[in-house]
Structures are given as structure tokens and as C-alpha cells.
Design a protein around this motif. Sequence first.
Motif, PDB file in Angstrom:
ATOM      1  N   PRO A 211       0.849  -1.200   0.000  1.00 36.53           N
ATOM      2  CA  PRO A 211       0.000   0.000   0.000  1.00 36.53           C
ATOM      3  C   PRO A 211       0.881   1.245   0.000  1.00 36.53           C
ATOM      4  CG  PRO A 211       0.064  -0.988   2.188  1.00 36.53           C
ATOM      5  CD  PRO A 211       0.800  -1.925   1.280  1.00 36.53           C
ATOM      6  N   LYS A 212       0.346   2.331  -0.559  1.00 33.85           N
ATOM      7  CA  LYS A 212       1.164   3.549  -0.702  1.00 33.85           C
ATOM      8  C   LYS A 212       0.529   4.725   0.026  1.00 33.85           C
ATOM      9  CE  LYS A 212       3.486   2.887  -5.131  1.00 33.85           C
ATOM     10  NZ  LYS A 212       3.305   1.435  -5.198  1.00 33.85           N
ATOM     11  N   ASN A 213       1.346   5.742   0.235  1.00 34.99           N
ATOM     12  CA  ASN A 213       0.875   7.059   0.709  1.00 34.99           C
ATOM     13  C   ASN A 213       0.264   7.036   2.097  1.00 34.99           C
ATOM     14  OD1 ASN A 213       1.597   7.984  -1.852  1.00 34.99           O
ATOM     15  ND2 ASN A 213      -0.419   7.468  -2.681  1.00 34.99           N
ATOM     16  N   LEU A 214       0.781   6.171   2.974  1.00 36.19           N
ATOM     17  CA  LEU A 214       0.224   6.077   4.327  1.00 36.19           C
ATOM     18  C   LEU A 214       1.137   6.745   5.350  1.00 36.19           C
ATOM     19  CD1 LEU A 214      -0.816   2.309   4.293  1.00 36.19           C
ATOM     20  CD2 LEU A 214      -2.382   4.260   4.225  1.00 36.19           C
ATOM     21  N   ILE A 215       0.519   7.311   6.392  1.00 36.82           N
ATOM     22  CA  ILE A 215       1.276   7.603   7.600  1.00 36.82           C
ATOM     23  C   ILE A 215       0.883   6.532   8.620  1.00 36.82           C
ATOM     24  CG2 ILE A 215       1.331  10.076   7.093  1.00 36.82           C
ATOM     25  CD1 ILE A 215      -0.652  10.465   9.427  1.00 36.82           C
ATOM     26  N   GLY A 216       1.622   6.460   9.720  1.00 34.80           N
ATOM     27  CA  GLY A 216       1.279   5.412  10.676  1.00 34.80           C
ATOM     28  C   GLY A 216       2.021   5.564  11.979  1.00 34.80           C
ATOM     29  N   ALA A 217       1.755   4.616  12.880  1.00 38.83           N
ATOM     30  CA  ALA A 217       2.409   4.623  14.190  1.00 38.83           C
ATOM     31  C   ALA A 217       2.160   3.278  14.872  1.00 38.83           C
ATOM     32  CB  ALA A 217       1.859   5.762  15.052  1.00 38.83           C
ATOM     33  N   ALA A 218       3.025   3.006  15.870  1.00 41.24           N
ATOM     34  CA  ALA A 218       2.915   1.756  16.624  1.00 41.24           C
ATOM     35  C   ALA A 218       2.586   2.075  18.078  1.00 41.24           C
ATOM     36  CB  ALA A 218       4.241   1.005  16.547  1.00 41.24           C
ATOM     37  N   PHE A 219       1.882   1.172  18.711  1.00 37.49           N
ATOM     38  CA  PHE A 219       1.597   1.329  20.138  1.00 37.49           C
ATOM     39  C   PHE A 219       1.426  -0.059  20.748  1.00 37.49           C
ATOM     40  CE2 PHE A 219      -2.904   0.209  20.092  1.00 37.49           C
ATOM     41  CZ  PHE A 219      -3.263   0.442  18.775  1.00 37.49           C
ATOM     42  N   GLY A 220       1.540  -0.110  22.087  1.00 36.20           N
ATOM     43  CA  GLY A 220       1.305  -1.390  22.736  1.00 36.20           C
ATOM     44  C   GLY A 220       1.739  -1.391  24.178  1.00 36.20           C
ATOM     45  N   SER A 221       1.174  -2.321  24.919  1.00 38.45           N
ATOM     46  CA  SER A 221       1.519  -2.506  26.318  1.00 38.45           C
ATOM     47  C   SER A 221       2.565  -3.617  26.431  1.00 38.45           C
ATOM     48  CB  SER A 221       0.239  -2.903  27.065  1.00 38.45           C
ATOM     49  OG  SER A 221       0.559  -3.586  28.239  1.00 38.45           O
ATOM     50  N   TYR A 222       3.409  -3.509  27.436  1.00 43.46           N
ATOM     51  CA  TYR A 222       4.403  -4.564  27.649  1.00 43.46           C
ATOM     52  C   TYR A 222       4.627  -4.737  29.143  1.00 43.46           C
ATOM     53  CZ  TYR A 222       7.778  -0.861  28.624  1.00 43.46           C
ATOM     54  OH  TYR A 222       8.413   0.213  29.167  1.00 43.46           O
ATOM     55  N   GLY A 223       5.289  -5.835  29.501  1.00 42.95           N
ATOM     56  CA  GLY A 223       5.527  -6.107  30.909  1.00 42.95           C
ATOM     57  C   GLY A 223       6.938  -5.775  31.349  1.00 42.95           C
ATOM     58  N   TRP A 224       7.932  -6.266  30.629  1.00 43.94           N
ATOM     59  CA  TRP A 224       9.305  -6.012  31.086  1.00 43.94           C
ATOM     60  C   TRP A 224      10.264  -5.638  29.953  1.00 43.94           C
ATOM     61  CZ3 TRP A 224       6.216 -10.142  31.919  1.00 43.94           C
ATOM     62  CH2 TRP A 224       6.477 -11.322  31.213  1.00 43.94           C
ATOM     63  N   SER A 225      10.155  -6.201  28.753  1.00 41.85           N
ATOM     64  CA  SER A 225      11.158  -5.853  27.736  1.00 41.85           C
ATOM     65  C   SER A 225      10.581  -4.907  26.674  1.00 41.85           C
ATOM     66  CB  SER A 225      11.723  -7.113  27.099  1.00 41.85           C
ATOM     67  OG  SER A 225      10.665  -7.922  26.597  1.00 41.85           O
ATOM     68  N   GLY A 226       9.429  -5.207  26.111  1.00 41.65           N
ATOM     69  CA  GLY A 226       8.713  -4.253  25.253  1.00 41.65           C
ATOM     70  C   GLY A 226       9.262  -4.059  23.860  1.00 41.65           C
ATOM     71  N   GLU A 227       9.699  -5.151  23.204  1.00 38.27           N
ATOM     72  CA  GLU A 227      10.264  -5.007  21.853  1.00 38.27           C
ATOM     73  C   GLU A 227       9.209  -4.872  20.752  1.00 38.27           C
ATOM     74  OE1 GLU A 227      11.016  -7.388  24.010  1.00 38.27           O
ATOM     75  OE2 GLU A 227      13.161  -7.773  24.109  1.00 38.27           O
ATOM     76  N   ALA A 228       7.965  -5.247  21.039  1.00 39.40           N
ATOM     77  CA  ALA A 228       6.970  -5.364  19.957  1.00 39.40           C
ATOM     78  C   ALA A 228       6.834  -4.087  19.137  1.00 39.40           C
ATOM     79  CB  ALA A 228       5.608  -5.746  20.546  1.00 39.40           C
ATOM     80  N   CYS A 229       6.730  -2.937  19.813  1.00 40.35           N
ATOM     81  CA  CYS A 229       6.505  -1.690  19.073  1.00 40.35           C
ATOM     82  C   CYS A 229       7.650  -1.391  18.118  1.00 40.35           C
ATOM     83  CB  CYS A 229       6.342  -0.525  20.041  1.00 40.35           C
ATOM     84  SG  CYS A 229       4.721  -0.498  20.798  1.00 40.35           S
ATOM     85  N   PHE A 230       8.877  -1.733  18.531  1.00 39.85           N
ATOM     86  CA  PHE A 230      10.019  -1.458  17.654  1.00 39.85           C
ATOM     87  C   PHE A 230       9.960  -2.363  16.418  1.00 39.85           C
ATOM     88  CE2 PHE A 230      11.865  -0.415  21.973  1.00 39.85           C
ATOM     89  CZ  PHE A 230      11.534   0.936  21.871  1.00 39.85           C
ATOM     90  N   GLU A 231       9.522  -3.600  16.628  1.00 42.13           N
ATOM     91  CA  GLU A 231       9.368  -4.505  15.475  1.00 42.13           C
ATOM     92  C   GLU A 231       8.281  -4.001  14.536  1.00 42.13           C
ATOM     93  OE1 GLU A 231      10.777  -8.729  17.496  1.00 42.13           O
ATOM     94  OE2 GLU A 231       8.808  -8.586  16.569  1.00 42.13           O
ATOM     95  N   VAL A 232       7.192  -3.500  15.123  1.00 38.72           N
ATOM     96  CA  VAL A 232       6.106  -2.957  14.286  1.00 38.72           C
ATOM     97  C   VAL A 232       6.627  -1.768  13.490  1.00 38.72           C
ATOM     98  CG1 VAL A 232       3.888  -1.747  14.319  1.00 38.72           C
ATOM     99  CG2 VAL A 232       4.224  -3.766  15.769  1.00 38.72           C
ATOM    100  N   GLU A 233       7.349  -0.889  14.168  1.00 35.37           N
ATOM    101  CA  GLU A 233       7.881   0.294  13.463  1.00 35.37           C
ATOM    102  C   GLU A 233       8.795  -0.122  12.310  1.00 35.37           C
ATOM    103  OE1 GLU A 233       9.652   2.781  16.516  1.00 35.37           O
ATOM    104  OE2 GLU A 233       8.004   4.200  16.257  1.00 35.37           O
TER     105      GLU A 233
END
Length: 403
Positions: A335-357
Motif C-alpha cells: 500500500p502507498k501514501n500512508l502515515i502510521g504509528a505503533a503502540f502497545g503494552s508490555y511487561g518487562w522488555s517491550g520489543e513489539a513496538c520497535f518490530e512494528v515500526e
Amino acid sequence: MTDSAFSAVKVSEHVWWVGAIDWSLRDFHGYSTERGSTYNAYLVMGEYPVLIDTVKAGFRDEMLARVASVTDPNNVKVIVSQHAEMDHSGALPQVIDIIKPDKVYASQMGVQNLAAQLHHNHQITAVKDAETLKLGGLSFTFLETRMLHWPDSMVSYLAEDELLFSQDGFGMHLASGRRFADETDPADMSFEGRKYYANILLPYSSLILKLLERVGKLDISIKTIAPDHGPIWRKDLGTILGWYAKWAEQKPENRAIITFDTMWQSTALMARVIADAMSEAGTDVCLMPLHGSTRADVMTELLCAGALLVGSPTINNGMFPTVADVLTYARGLKPKNLIGAAFGSYGWSGEACFEVEEYLRQMNVELAAPALRLKFVPDEAALSQCREFGKVVASKLKERVGA
Ligand code: FEO
């Protein structure tokens, strides 16, 4: 017409629909198809019959029965295979064995791909791009549509009926007893047409714009568009042509798709609050929990959006599997021409948002805000951060679309 278990449907002066209806299909190579599909094949009755495409292998007998309702299948002298993908070519080798046509035609790449897929022993003749052949006294012109959506794809124009056999183009997965678009609920046509485009054709949007331009410059009139899936267009062709022009352009709209999964409802709560803030700011928001929406649903909604927000909790030092699934699928559809962002809750390490980004960057999605990562269950202050995050993305989207 002879008695037969299944009937053909007349489309135009020389053309009959002789395809198959797959009422049970719920998954088309990973694309959820809640309403089934059709595999359209067409019989052209000139001085001798010509068959345009076949069907998925398991539907061979249904197709042959529909042919038999018009003419003895052994009368078919020519088969044109417009696309090697097996929903249209799966039955081809057996159909050739049964009816023994004089000639089978495909595009140059089609000849190669049919051999590589079906390992058949039949002679298939390549047609050239823009070549016109007289078959059964009727004039067929073949246009290669490479990568729309396979290298072998082509479409065929029947001059006498001013009819375009458009192959997968302008099609949709929609099983129905109705064969024509003008007999079908316009809302179903619009939704299923959009879903098909978003999940099959989206990566090739620039080629679609070029094809529309090429066909527009040809000195031909098209009164009917006969695709290989779903209803046939015999009225208001401007509707489907207009949809394709819009979808191919991918102009961002003031609409955000917020898709997420959740473990203990914290990321879900973040999604709901972000959505609320964006709605308040004037964005049309669509919240898509991945425990209830398929990857194909997300792409369908994303087609006419301007922002993609993705929420994931962190599990075992990474993003949630359903989030990885939808992002991998979306990345492939470009898909083209999108803006976006990542969000999420974590307990201790919290890597998910960086992977999403990282996925969003690979998709050329412009990050409208740094990832919003919250520890465990959001409190009042954290929920205020969610509102602010939503407002920031809404404001950037507004700026982007000039709303
Ligand atoms: Fe309907 Fe690309 O096959």
C-alpha cells in the motif's frame, strides 16, 4: 439447448457464461472469502465454439455440463487460456483430453507457466500482445497484461460483441445465483470489488493505471466486461472503471485503520482510547481487532485510508503472532501514501513496538509519532498519553490529506 445438470447463461449475442459457482470457498490462498467465489469460463458460439478459460480442477464437470447445455463439448475447437493460475487452468489438461480441441492459445508467458504448473503434454500456441485472430469467424484481440497479476495474464477482446474478457481484472470473490452486476446489490459489488482489489491487485496499481490509459486509447468500444470471478458488467461500466482508477491512485483519505491484538486488554484499551481521540479530532476511524478481523479484512479497509496504526503487546520478546501475520501480508501488498504509528503494552522488555515500526518503515509508511509503549495496565496518566498520541496522528493525517 440440450438437457444438462447445469445451465449456461447467455451474456451477449455470441457469448455464454459456462463457469462454476464455488459456494463453499472460505479461503483463497490466505484471502478470506466469506461469500465464496465463481470461476467464470465463457463459451463463444461462432462458426465453431471457442472456450475462454476453464475452472478450478474440482469444478470441471460443472463447467462441461454448462457447455453441454449449449453444444456438445466435443464441438469446441479452440480454448484460450488467459491465465495460468490454477483457479482458471486447473481443469485445462483434463478438458483438453476430453474435448480434444484443434488449438489451445495462451500468452507467451502463459505457455511457459502452464507447462511449469500443470506438467501437461499438450501443444499450446502463444499469441502475441495485440495480436488479432479470427476464431470461428469472430475477431479476438489479445492484450498481454503482464503482472496483472501474474506474468502470464492476458485479456481478450471480442469485437463483434464489444466484449472484454478481463480475466482476474474487475473481478471479485462473490458466489451468487446472479450473473450480472446490475442484478447484484451495489453495496456487495462495491465491498467485494474493493476487497478483491486490495488483496490481489494492489501491488500492481501503477500497471493498472497504464492499462486503463492503453485501453482508453484503443479505437474500440467496450459494452460488456466479463471477468473470471464474480458478476459480469453489462451496464454502467463507468462505475467499475471509476473504482479502479480511484483505487489504483491510492490517494490518502482522512481515515485511519487501527489494528491490534491484545493479551490482557491493555493494548485493546489503548486502541480504543486512541480511536476515540482521533474520532474527536475528525478522523474517520476503523478499529480492527485481529482476534476478529482477518488479514484480508484489514487490507480491504486500508485501501481507502490514509493512516495505519498498529498495536501489539510484547510476547516472548517480540510482537504478537497475529500482528506479525497482518504486517507481513500488508508489506507484500505494498500500500502507498500512508502515515502510521505503533503502540502497545508490555511487561518487562517491550520489543513489539520497535518490530512494528520496522515493518512500517519497510512499507514506506511515514511514522507520524514515536511508538507509544506503556508498561502493564494503563492508568489515567497513560490514557492521557494515548489521547495525545491519537490527536497527533489525527492532526498529521489532516495535514496530509488537506482536510
Ligand atoms: Fe483468479 Fe489469478 O486467478
